[in-house]
Design a protein around this motif. Sequence first.
Motif, mmCIF file in Angstrom:
data_model
loop_
_atom_site.group_PDB
_atom_site.id
_atom_site.type_symbol
_atom_site.label_atom_id
_atom_site.label_comp_id
_atom_site.label_asym_id
_atom_site.label_seq_id
_atom_site.Cartn_x
_atom_site.Cartn_y
_atom_site.Cartn_z
ATOM 1 N N LEU A 163 0.810 -1.216 0.000
ATOM 2 C CA LEU A 163 0.000 0.000 0.000
ATOM 3 C C LEU A 163 0.847 1.272 0.000
ATOM 4 O O LEU A 163 0.332 2.357 0.265
ATOM 5 N N SER A 164 2.113 1.168 -0.284
ATOM 6 C CA SER A 164 2.964 2.362 -0.368
ATOM 7 C C SER A 164 2.834 2.970 -1.760
ATOM 8 O O SER A 164 3.183 2.337 -2.748
ATOM 9 N N PRO A 165 2.316 4.196 -1.884
ATOM 10 C CA PRO A 165 1.996 4.757 -3.203
ATOM 11 C C PRO A 165 3.225 5.228 -3.971
ATOM 12 O O PRO A 165 4.180 5.752 -3.395
ATOM 13 N N ASN A 166 3.193 5.012 -5.290
ATOM 14 C CA ASN A 166 4.210 5.536 -6.218
ATOM 15 C C ASN A 166 5.623 5.028 -5.932
ATOM 16 O O ASN A 166 6.598 5.709 -6.240
ATOM 17 N N THR A 167 5.724 3.844 -5.378
ATOM 18 C CA THR A 167 7.043 3.323 -5.006
ATOM 19 C C THR A 167 7.546 2.329 -6.055
ATOM 20 O O THR A 167 7.884 1.185 -5.728
ATOM 21 N N ASP A 168 7.603 2.753 -7.327
ATOM 22 C CA ASP A 168 8.138 1.884 -8.368
ATOM 23 C C ASP A 168 9.500 1.329 -7.936
ATOM 24 O O ASP A 168 10.315 2.038 -7.347
ATOM 25 N N SER A 203 9.443 -6.217 -4.534
ATOM 26 C CA SER A 203 8.102 -6.301 -3.966
ATOM 27 C C SER A 203 7.764 -4.930 -3.405
ATOM 28 O O SER A 203 8.402 -4.467 -2.459
ATOM 29 N N ASN A 204 6.766 -4.262 -3.986
ATOM 30 C CA ASN A 204 6.569 -2.845 -3.664
ATOM 31 C C ASN A 204 5.112 -2.447 -3.891
ATOM 32 O O ASN A 204 4.260 -3.301 -4.115
#
Length: 466
Positions: free
Chosen positions: A247-252, A270-271
């Motif tokens: 659920l961590s946003p924008n963490t490509d 895994s992100n």
Amino acid sequence: MAALYWLLYITMVILVLPSCFQGSNARLHDHKSKHHRETRGMISEAPVPPPAEPPAKSFDIDNSSSDPCIFDVTAFGAVGDGSTDDTEAFRSAWRAACAVNSSILLVPSNGVFMITSTIFSGPCQPEFIFQVDGVLMPPNGPKCWPKKDSKRQWLVFYRVDGMTFRGAGTIRGNGEEWWNLPCKPHRGPNGSTLPGPCDSPALIRFFMSSNLTVRDLYIENSPQFHVKFDGCEGVHIEGLSINSPALSPNTDGIHIQDTKYVGIYNSLISNGDDCISIGPGCSDVDINNVTCGHGHGISIGSLGMQNSEACVSNISVRNAMIRNSDNGVRIKTWQGGMGSVSDITFDSVYMDNVKNCIIIDQYYCLSKECRNQTSAVYVTNVFYTNIKGTYDVRAPPIHFACSDSVPCTNITMSEVELLPFQGELIDDPFCWNAYGGMQTLTIPPISCLQDGMPESVHETISLQCL
């Protein structure tokens, strides 16, 4: 004061330089084993194919030299207690190491080093290595971020041709407070989606550099993208472990744009966003033996945003495993874009409980305000071979949504076998203005691909990138 500063700086360099002349005693051990890091909440091991070969214009990954000159950041005043600001010590160590052939800037294993947003600029002397064996991290969240520093980036390596970035240590992103900013999109309980985005730093960025090697590091919990390559040529990435919550946003995990001749091998990611994202201006990218956990899968795009031109070609994804992800292998473009995506190969990809296993989406949009437009990024010559595994039945496993005016062409499918993870298929595979064929029968059957080429093919071809 200036004279005193330079006297102090020269004294530190003199204290460090003797390690350059101590023969084998000054050698740094190359910590190549990373198995102790793969158990830190990561997904299980990826399938092991034959050793990956670098792309045609890749570079030697080993920095062979005689005895290297070691510049330990603690010799320049770094404390490594997890709270002291060690930025100036790192900058001094960088200036000294960058100026010496076959040098190693060492972040030792017995410290936790906190530094603020920094641009490490080259050019440096040949065979330069930045080795992280300890823990390296930014300030803890936006409240601790210095007001004078950019909130869009943390570590930036600029014009560092021929550099190797490696180590047995950890790059700790401290991203938790950034993810919880009110303008960030939240997908979890008690979350909401509000206008944004907020400025959040990408953790590691390589800019305008060539002949790069990044390997064997554990990178976790970035505020935004974990590792980013922009305007680079000749990149070898191997043995990375990248981890952040779903659920961590924008963490490509790894993002590349305007970059060519890239090899990404033997890594675990895994992100909370794309495992690997390929932006405009990329070509000759080889991805082999990568495992992606929760996240958004391997994505080409998004491309063509705000009516821009995007050119992406010759991308190969082989021997990949994607687990518990919102997407599998994806091409996503905005309406109104220009350019082309061509010569894309997805070969031997295993899916485990994945929504949208195979997807081309030319209607990509982040709001309900997007409108159909006549121009689009042309997608052609896409090959799916030996794609097998299970899918989440909440979405059809195969989805080809191509532009009304610019159809997708030459989509080829062979040995595609996708079964429900649990339950039964709700929707059949979906196709819209997609042309191609099947070399073998597929599971589930795909009857919606159109044969041959569209009548407007000659007009479409003119939209390709040169």
